[in-house]
Every structure is written in structure tokens, then in C-alpha cells.
Design an enzyme around this catalytic site. Sequence first.
Site, PDB file in Angstrom:
ATOM      1  N   HIS B 318       0.854  -1.180   0.000  1.00 54.99           N
ATOM      2  CA  HIS B 318       0.000   0.000   0.000  1.00 54.99           C
ATOM      3  C   HIS B 318       0.890   1.228   0.000  1.00 54.99           C
ATOM      4  O   HIS B 318       1.976   1.217   0.583  1.00 54.99           O
ATOM      5  CB  HIS B 318      -0.916   0.002   1.230  1.00 54.99           C
ATOM      6  CG  HIS B 318      -1.907  -1.113   1.226  1.00 54.99           C
ATOM      7  ND1 HIS B 318      -2.050  -1.986   2.297  1.00 54.99           N
ATOM      8  CD2 HIS B 318      -2.775  -1.526   0.274  1.00 54.99           C
ATOM      9  CE1 HIS B 318      -2.994  -2.863   2.001  1.00 54.99           C
ATOM     10  NE2 HIS B 318      -3.443  -2.614   0.774  1.00 54.99           N
ATOM     11  N   TYR B 471       4.512  -0.919   4.275  1.00 54.71           N
ATOM     12  CA  TYR B 471       5.123  -2.135   4.839  1.00 54.71           C
ATOM     13  C   TYR B 471       4.131  -3.300   4.911  1.00 54.71           C
ATOM     14  O   TYR B 471       4.102  -4.060   5.881  1.00 54.71           O
ATOM     15  CB  TYR B 471       5.732  -1.860   6.211  1.00 54.71           C
ATOM     16  CG  TYR B 471       6.751  -0.740   6.220  1.00 54.71           C
ATOM     17  CD1 TYR B 471       7.400  -0.355   5.055  1.00 54.71           C
ATOM     18  CD2 TYR B 471       7.069  -0.070   7.402  1.00 54.71           C
ATOM     19  CE1 TYR B 471       8.334   0.671   5.062  1.00 54.71           C
ATOM     20  CE2 TYR B 471       8.013   0.953   7.418  1.00 54.71           C
ATOM     21  CZ  TYR B 471       8.636   1.323   6.246  1.00 54.71           C
ATOM     22  OH  TYR B 471       9.558   2.343   6.255  1.00 54.71           O
ATOM     23  N   HIS B 472       3.315  -3.422   3.884  1.00 55.18           N
ATOM     24  CA  HIS B 472       2.384  -4.542   3.758  1.00 55.18           C
ATOM     25  C   HIS B 472       2.787  -5.333   2.514  1.00 55.18           C
ATOM     26  O   HIS B 472       2.559  -4.893   1.391  1.00 55.18           O
ATOM     27  CB  HIS B 472       0.947  -4.016   3.600  1.00 55.18           C
ATOM     28  CG  HIS B 472       0.508  -3.119   4.711  1.00 55.18           C
ATOM     29  ND1 HIS B 472      -0.407  -2.097   4.542  1.00 55.18           N
ATOM     30  CD2 HIS B 472       0.850  -3.082   6.029  1.00 55.18           C
ATOM     31  CE1 HIS B 472      -0.609  -1.481   5.694  1.00 55.18           C
ATOM     32  NE2 HIS B 472       0.147  -2.055   6.621  1.00 55.18           N
ATOM     33  N   HIS B 473       3.393  -6.497   2.720  1.00 53.74           N
ATOM     34  CA  HIS B 473       3.964  -7.268   1.610  1.00 53.74           C
ATOM     35  C   HIS B 473       2.939  -8.258   1.090  1.00 53.74           C
ATOM     36  O   HIS B 473       2.596  -9.217   1.775  1.00 53.74           O
ATOM     37  CB  HIS B 473       5.211  -8.025   2.075  1.00 53.74           C
ATOM     38  CG  HIS B 473       6.213  -7.133   2.719  1.00 53.74           C
ATOM     39  ND1 HIS B 473       7.049  -7.544   3.726  1.00 53.74           N
ATOM     40  CD2 HIS B 473       6.495  -5.838   2.510  1.00 53.74           C
ATOM     41  CE1 HIS B 473       7.814  -6.540   4.094  1.00 53.74           C
ATOM     42  NE2 HIS B 473       7.489  -5.492   3.374  1.00 53.74           N
TER      43      HIS B 473
END
Lengths: 185, 536
Positions: B318, B471-473
Site C-alpha cells: 500500500h 510495509y504490507h507485503h
Amino acid sequence: MELSRRDAVAALAALGLGGGAAATYTRRDGGDDSDPQSGTEDEEIDVSDGRVERVAVAAAEVLYPSQVTGVEQFVTEFLGPRLNQDGHGDGIREAVGIVEDRAQRWHGAEFDALDPDRRDQLLREMGVDTADEAPDGTDAERVRYYLVNDLLLALYASPTGGELVGVENPQGHPGGTDSYQRGPP
Amino acid sequence: MSGRGSASRQDRSPVTDADVCVIGAGPAGALVADHLASAQDVVVLEAGPRFDPGDRVERQERAIRPAFDRPDVWEMGGKRDDHAASGEWFYPLNHARVKGVGGSTLHWQGMVMRLHEEDFASGTERGVGPDWPIDYADLQPYYADAETELGVSGADDNSFAPPREQPHPMPAFPPSYSDSLFAEACDELGIAMHSVPNARNSEPFDGRSECAGYGTCQPVCPSGAKYDGTVHVERAESQGATVIDRARVERLAHNADAIEAAVYTTPDGTEHRQEADAFVLACGGVETPRLLLMSDSEQYPGGLANSSGLVGRYFMDHLFAGVGGVLDEPTRQNHVGFLTSESHQFYDDADEEVGPFKLEFFNYAGSSPVELALTGDDWGDDLLERLQSAYGNHVAVGALVEQLPREDSYVGLDPERTDDRGNPVPDVHWTVGDRALRTIERANGIQRSILQELGAEITWTVGPDDTGPAYHHMGTTRMGTDPASSVVDPACRTHDLANCWIAGSSVFPTGGAMNPTLTIAALALRVADAVDATLE
């Protein structure tokens, strides 16, 4: 604004401490390369807990805003457990030893015997004001980390320190979830 | 099941006759382990350490003090965590994850929204990206369970959210004072605000305290009021699961149809083989594809579970958009480290040109006075004066924006760099498309209008040119029905290997614009059911 025992306890809680050893700081080979008058012989400087507390209180009198009272009790209560913290306590003693060393070499007196303007001047002469804190850095960086910023962190993470700025629940203080909902006093 | 769990297990040797081996002790692995532990012999292998909960306040000090960078808080970095970022967009991987028992929930913000119904059908409803092979109704009961498991404080006041079947486990945190300022401006503009579902306790819950207000939620909650994966790791252990920390799984030994063992090394360099009937990979959106790619063989020269050639492809995150400024009145920021109001009003306007996004009303705009006090060349009255002038009247509106999956955005293996075990480091080759950038511009426009209505002087904007990841993989082992175009099936089992499931956001075909952890948790509970049914 008076610092209370509650402030000291809160500052300790913010640093993970719930709570003295005698010691000496040895300056070897003249040490600091920024000091052209450094000698070459080892010298031992008293960094017993009592001495560390007196130097820290003297530093806080310079570092804290003038409207703060109750500094001696606050610093003493904060410092006790902090000195017993593994690793960090030794760092504080060493930082105090560095400051004492410069005070005696450059100004011919113990740090806490200097008037506040001279203490302020000494810290700036050491470059502590422009140094970035670093626990493994230069003398100035370590003094900034272990002494100056420790004392500033203790003050501004406490309720009274926060109120000076305008935030009753400063970062690091577990002041609950009411104040964020309230409007300005 | 034999009840062999031991929190103090030091020998780190494999468990004999394990039914299930879970790799990764973050929230997905922890939930899977907890839900299987009563009926199956479960072993969890975690690459990072088991952190001492008693150290959290010291970690908080690291978060505040300028001597430490964000990865220092949870001891990320060094040769173990080396990585590359070969893409057009740099990716700061070690700021974005934690290795250890609890995983990245140790440093997460704790925002837990359900994806919207249209997020599961982006291709059909918005004309871009694939549809998920499951829909909201498939996941809805698991969302409800996940909210109970994590402990979510929320309210049913969001008319844009998908349908709910029960209240949140705890009441929402009340709005902040600055939310009330925003509310006036948003009323004028016709923008609806609503509460934020938080995975932090608004009251005592599940043996954990209510939020104590430390204000350092991201990256560390000293009180434990914010959920993290250690909750379910400990619960799994209490039911007999074995958790081995500092167990670095370096490859998956396999035959043509199944994984036979997870081959791991311990800190002393000893190599072990953990055999099991079923394997659940829960290492996150970077390490899961890395492990599959490192497990190549003559049978699978392109890596394990990779007959589609898509393991590691479609890496998504995101993107952040934000506008901030100052008012001529107090705004009462930085009392707490979490958000209490959002707006999802524009989310379902998404189409081919502009993606979904949500607005976030900050409670921590401007610098923390405590952190400011530790920098600068002043002290005494001068410092206080600086802090008083810097603090008190900041406002900011943030946004999370969807990035579409692209095959040229991927996690691969760096052919030239190795970690401390001699394994190729992950290369996060991050590419962001124009739709996401247009969406950021759209969000910025609304954010500016809110601040202007508020009478703020706008002082900063994070727009398309300087946006960054949240930091959303996601996306690197995508879910689908066709083995040629996806890595796992709708049950999150790999198409290629019958005993291998993947739990985590790497299975997301698209990312939506909601923080992903609640969906990760819901999918993990669903994976646990699937594994359990298979083993029975």
C-alpha cells in the site's frame, strides 16, 4: 513548575526501571584528541554514585528550564536505578568522568563547583551541544547520550515535563487514554 | 497429541512424528499453530529470536532516542537480513519487518479492517486486476473469528464497511479532540468520519491490560494492550505445540508431490531436518517466496511450487498519501500513538483509473516533543521555548492507496549477494503503476480540501513523487483456480505440492487499500481448518 517524586517514578517507568556502587573513571594517555593539554599519565576521577549524582544535578540545573523546581530530588531518584542498569550505569559513570576531567583540566574546579554559566560553557566547549548522541561515539557524543539526553529524556517523558510543553501524556509515559480526548485546558 | 511444547526449549532439535510444521511465528503462523495444536502435533520454526517481554520498555527507549534507527528496536539488520532493492522504487525492507516470535506484529500499528466486498472482485467491479477466487461471504465468518482472536476494539458506525454479523469484541476508542476539529470541516464538505477498528484493548481483554497510553504503538507496545503474535504462540505452546526459535529454514526437501522436510540451521551451525505430514509456510510476503525459490531441485529447477513461474511475482504494497499543516489553535497531538477516526467514503468509488483509498485522521501530527528534546544544540529555557513553539497546533490527514499487481514488481533472489548462511538475499524489485499515482493525487486533493476548510496552513504533502510503502507485503504467491496463473488454490494450498499451504498476505491476488493483518488472520484460520480436515 515543581518536579515531584511521581515524575521521577514516571521517568523511570518510561525507561524500564522499577527501582551504588563506588567506582572510578580512569583517563588513560590523556584521552581526548580534542584536548591539546591532555597529559600522558593515568588519572583516576571519582565517579562514585554520590559524585555522579552531584554532577548530574549540576548538569540538570543547566539543562532544565529555569521554571522547573525540585531538580535535585528528581534527578537523584531517577538516577539511582538508572545507575544500576546493566551497561547503561557504567556509561553514565564514564560520561560523568569525562565531564569532570574537562572541568578540572579546563576550568580548574569540579563541575558542580562551577557556576551555572561556566557549566553551560564547559558543555559547549566540549561540543556536547552540537554532538549527536551515540553510546559508542566520541567523548562528546557519549556525554550527550548518557548524561545530557538521559536527563532531558527523564524530564520531558515525565508528566510535569510534558505539561511544560503542553502535553500531559508525553510519549513514553503510560498516562492512559483520557487526555487525548480532552480539549485544551 | 503429546503435549511436548516447551517455552524454554534450548536444544532446537526436530520434533519426531510431527503432524504439522509451521514455518514462521508471526500472526499467521501463530494462529495456525494455535488452532491446530489441540488436535495435531505441531512444531513452529522461527528464524528470529524469542524476545523477552520484560525488555519492551527498553525497546521503547530505542524507539524514542535518536541514536537508534527503526530496525534497531527489534534487532533487524546485519548480514542475516541483508537484501537488495533493484527496482525503480527503493524498498527499505528491514524497516518493514521483524524477525522473531510474534513477527511483524511486534512493530505494527494495529489497524484491523475487513476488506470491502468489491476488493474480492476487482476485475469484475473495477475493470482492473484479477478477482479473488473466494468472496467476502467465504471469509466473513473467519473475519468474525479473527476479530475475537486478536481482540478488536471497534464500533458499527462505518456505513461504508461490509456487513457485520456481530459487534466487535470491545468498544471502539472514543474520538480524539483533533477528530472533533476535523469533524466540523468534514461536515461542511459532506465527508463522513467513523471509528477505527484497533487490535488494541480499549478495556482489559484476554488476560491483557487496556491501553496504557505509552504513545509508541509503532514500533513497540510496552503494555501488551496491542495484539501481537506472541499471544497465539504462547497459547499454542500451552496446548502442546513446540516452538523453536532461531531456526533458520534454508530449504524445503521434497519429492515430486510433497514436502518431506524443512531443513533448518540453528545458531551453532547445526543442520536439522524437520519432517511432518503437512507444512504451512507463514514467513511473510518476502521470505515465503524466497524460501520456495531457494528450494529448487532437478524436479523443480525454477523453485518449489513454481510451475506457474509466478512465485515472487506481483509484489504489492500500500502507498501512503498525506497532507499536513498547522492551525492557529491547539490540536492536542501525540498523547497516544494510534488513530481513532477514518473515512472510507471514497473507497468504493474505485474504478479502472483511480483505485480504492481510505483517509486517516492523525492523532500524532508533528514531532513528538520528547524526541525533539533530544536533538538540537539548545537546552534550558531555549530548548523549552523551541519545544513549545514546535508542539501544539499540527494537523494531518493520511491515506492508504491500493497498488495493482504487476508481474514486473517482484521478490526474487539476488544472484550476487548472500546472507550469513551463504544463501541468496531477497531482492525486492518494487514497481508502482500509474493508477496508484493517480489515486494518490486524488487523495491529496481531498486531504487539501479538508485542511483548507479547517483553516490550516498547509506545510507538507506526501504525493506521487515522494510516496512510500506502508510495509504490507502482498501478492507474491497469489491465490487462484488456474495452476498456470496462480501459486495456491482457493484453500491456500499450493497447486504443485499436496501437503503445502501458505498463510499470509502473499496469497492476496489484489491488495485493496485496507491494512492487511485482519485478512491475514482470517485466511490463517481458514488454512488451519483446511489442514485439520486434510489430516483427519
